[in-house]
Design a protein around this motif. Sequence first.
Motif, short mmCIF file in Angstrom:
data_model
loop_
_atom_site.label_atom_id
_atom_site.label_comp_id
_atom_site.label_asym_id
_atom_site.label_seq_id
_atom_site.Cartn_x
_atom_site.Cartn_y
_atom_site.Cartn_z
N VAL C 22 53.62 -9.05 -28.73
CA VAL C 22 51.76 -9.01 -29.31
C VAL C 22 50.80 -9.50 -27.94
CG1 VAL C 22 50.50 -7.96 -29.82
CG2 VAL C 22 51.62 -7.21 -31.23
N ILE C 23 50.75 -10.28 -28.65
CA ILE C 23 49.69 -10.87 -27.12
C ILE C 23 50.26 -11.26 -25.83
CG2 ILE C 23 48.73 -13.21 -27.25
CD1 ILE C 23 48.82 -14.01 -30.33
N ALA C 24 51.44 -11.46 -25.60
CA ALA C 24 51.48 -11.71 -24.49
C ALA C 24 51.81 -10.22 -23.30
CB ALA C 24 53.66 -11.80 -23.81
N SER C 25 52.15 -8.73 -24.47
CA SER C 25 51.58 -7.64 -23.84
C SER C 25 50.25 -7.15 -23.51
CB SER C 25 52.12 -6.30 -24.88
OG SER C 25 53.56 -6.65 -24.53
N PHE C 26 48.91 -7.67 -25.01
CA PHE C 26 48.30 -7.63 -24.34
C PHE C 26 47.75 -8.53 -23.44
CE2 PHE C 26 43.34 -8.78 -24.94
CZ PHE C 26 43.12 -7.51 -25.29
N VAL C 27 48.21 -9.54 -23.06
CA VAL C 27 47.28 -10.50 -21.51
C VAL C 27 47.65 -10.22 -20.91
CG1 VAL C 27 47.55 -13.15 -20.93
CG2 VAL C 27 47.90 -12.73 -23.38
N ALA C 28 48.76 -9.32 -20.33
CA ALA C 28 49.53 -9.36 -19.36
C ALA C 28 48.47 -8.18 -18.90
CB ALA C 28 50.91 -8.92 -19.41
N MET C 29 48.61 -7.07 -20.10
CA MET C 29 47.88 -5.90 -19.63
C MET C 29 46.77 -6.01 -18.61
SD MET C 29 46.34 -3.26 -22.31
CE MET C 29 45.07 -4.09 -22.47
N ARG C 30 45.57 -7.71 -19.54
CA ARG C 30 44.59 -7.34 -19.68
C ARG C 30 44.58 -8.33 -18.16
NH1 ARG C 30 39.93 -8.67 -23.00
NH2 ARG C 30 39.07 -6.68 -23.44
N ARG C 31 45.20 -8.77 -17.65
CA ARG C 31 44.94 -9.68 -16.32
C ARG C 31 45.35 -8.68 -15.17
NH1 ARG C 31 49.07 -13.94 -16.06
NH2 ARG C 31 47.50 -15.06 -17.94
N ALA C 32 45.82 -7.52 -15.50
CA ALA C 32 46.22 -6.48 -14.78
C ALA C 32 45.15 -5.81 -14.52
CB ALA C 32 47.49 -5.86 -14.85
N GLU C 33 44.43 -5.52 -15.64
CA GLU C 33 43.60 -4.16 -14.94
C GLU C 33 42.16 -4.99 -14.70
OE1 GLU C 33 43.45 -2.10 -19.16
OE2 GLU C 33 44.47 -1.49 -18.42
N LYS C 34 41.85 -6.46 -15.00
CA LYS C 34 41.24 -7.15 -14.03
C LYS C 34 41.12 -6.74 -13.40
CE LYS C 34 38.36 -10.40 -17.07
NZ LYS C 34 38.28 -11.08 -18.26
N ALA C 35 42.36 -7.48 -12.02
CA ALA C 35 42.99 -7.79 -11.35
C ALA C 35 42.35 -6.43 -10.23
CB ALA C 35 43.76 -8.10 -11.02
N VAL C 36 43.08 -5.00 -11.36
CA VAL C 36 42.11 -3.94 -10.45
C VAL C 36 40.63 -3.50 -10.35
CG1 VAL C 36 41.98 -0.99 -10.95
CG2 VAL C 36 44.32 -2.69 -11.18
N ASP C 37 39.44 -3.88 -12.04
CA ASP C 37 38.37 -3.52 -11.46
C ASP C 37 37.66 -4.75 -10.50
OD1 ASP C 37 38.78 -2.28 -13.36
OD2 ASP C 37 38.13 -3.85 -15.12
N GLU C 38 38.31 -5.98 -10.19
CA GLU C 38 37.99 -7.06 -9.44
C GLU C 38 38.38 -5.95 -7.90
OE1 GLU C 38 39.37 -10.51 -10.39
OE2 GLU C 38 38.08 -10.89 -12.39
N LEU C 39 39.02 -5.79 -7.33
CA LEU C 39 39.66 -4.95 -6.16
C LEU C 39 38.33 -3.80 -5.95
CD1 LEU C 39 41.51 -6.57 -3.95
CD2 LEU C 39 42.95 -4.39 -4.94
N LYS C 40 38.46 -3.09 -6.63
CA LYS C 40 37.79 -2.09 -7.16
C LYS C 40 36.09 -2.37 -7.23
CE LYS C 40 39.17 1.81 -9.75
NZ LYS C 40 39.41 1.64 -11.30
N ARG C 41 35.62 -3.57 -7.33
CA ARG C 41 33.93 -4.06 -7.01
C ARG C 41 34.15 -4.69 -5.29
NH1 ARG C 41 33.06 -7.63 -11.35
NH2 ARG C 41 34.44 -5.73 -12.54
N GLY C 42 34.78 -5.06 -5.43
CA GLY C 42 35.75 -6.32 -3.86
C GLY C 42 35.35 -5.53 -3.03
N THR C 43 35.91 -3.77 -3.08
CA THR C 43 36.14 -2.94 -1.68
C THR C 43 34.82 -1.76 -1.79
OG1 THR C 43 37.63 -1.21 -3.31
CG2 THR C 43 38.06 -3.27 -1.27
N SER C 44 34.19 -1.28 -2.91
CA SER C 44 33.71 -0.60 -2.78
C SER C 44 32.37 -1.24 -2.47
CB SER C 44 33.10 0.60 -4.05
OG SER C 44 33.59 -0.32 -4.98
#
Lengths: 243, 143, 44
Positions: C22-44
């Motif tokens: 459960v924790i490993a899946s949660f951390v992997a999800m968090r990390r990937a979604e955060k990276a997407v958010d940051e990229l979105k903020r960086g480019t727009s």
Amino acid sequence: MHAYANPARFLKIARPLTHWFGWIGGLLLLLCVGWGVFAGPADYLQGETVRIMYIHVPAAWLGMAGWSGIAIASAMQLIWRHPLAGIAARACALPGAVFAALCLATGSIWGRPTWGTWWEWDGRLTSMLVLFFLYLAYMALASAEQEADGEAGGEGRMTAIFGLVGAINLPIIHYSVLWWRTLHQGQSISLMKGSSIDGSMLWPLLGAAVGASLLFGAVVLMRMRAELARTKLEMRMRRLAAS
Amino acid sequence: MKAKNQRLVLIMVAVVAMLGAVLLAMSGLKDQAAYFYAPSDVLKSPPALDRPVRLGGMVRKGSLKKLADGVSVRFIVEDEAHAIPVQFKGILPDLFREGSGVVAEGRFLNNQQFVADNILAKHDERYMPPQMAGDQHKTGRVS
Amino acid sequence: MNQWHFVIAAYALSIPVLAWVVIASFVAMRRAEKAVDELKRGTS
């Protein structure tokens, strides 16, 4: 159904569901296992070791349910060519493998004091072990194929076919105790004939099974969201590199 | 027919064919895949005497006897049709009970005598607290 | 041998393994979604 196959719409539903499934499932599982282990009765023959069943039986069901999920999602992927189905199938693999492994391990721990052996090559035990190996092969194939497709953005069709074909093991596991003589006991709970487990053990068991299922659902949703995010990330990176 | 429907039909045919193949193979393997012999199988097709086999059935009530040496036991394994005496030297598992299921690993001396070098207790599918059990657990079926 | 030892062993194995997945899946999800958010903020 196609309405929900849209990734944006999927995420809108999946985000709150992940939390609900995770918390409710985890709490229900802990609560019902605790109920069975600490408050439930011992068995008239097995004694205290019957308490292992509260994790062993849900693990067995979910190990099999995980592959059912893979098979159904793979069929949908092959027929409708929808990438979300493929993502769902691959997301079932790790939690399914973990539950299958837990089923084997807890069964072995139960078998020692009950049967007098850690392991026997009977029909039920062997077919369950085969399921675990199928999960490992599926995960290896999925990651190999995704790597090979890489830039091409393939759909993982070999993986899907393997997921579909591997489902033939499921009826073998289910019917192994009915058709073959096995050391493993027969079916205790059946939709047609009810249950031969006393209510004082059956209710915590069913509660634990529901809890474990919700937890399984939460893990699948988390893994799907992670893969969707990774795909999105890759697409953006590629666009950035191109411009 | 649209390509989508074609794939649907194709996959359904494939699934049905796989299912059929497995069910056929399983019922064909019924005898080979059996984990143990039942006493009445021994009547139908006498087992080879020189190789290890497993014999499974119910322990007849009242048949368990300790032998003079103190560590060997004798009991009778039976099913609906037939019964075979078993001799075993060693420690019986906790769940070994008269009237309960058992799997004995060993070899046949002849059609009427089995010597076990390992005994496994076979559990049945009923689970209940001891106070409820009463004398229900005295019957059982090994299929 | 005490039967409780087997019960404890079964749960001592199961609970950490389940927590890990459960924790490993949660951390992997968090990390990937955060990276997407940051990229979105960086480019727009």
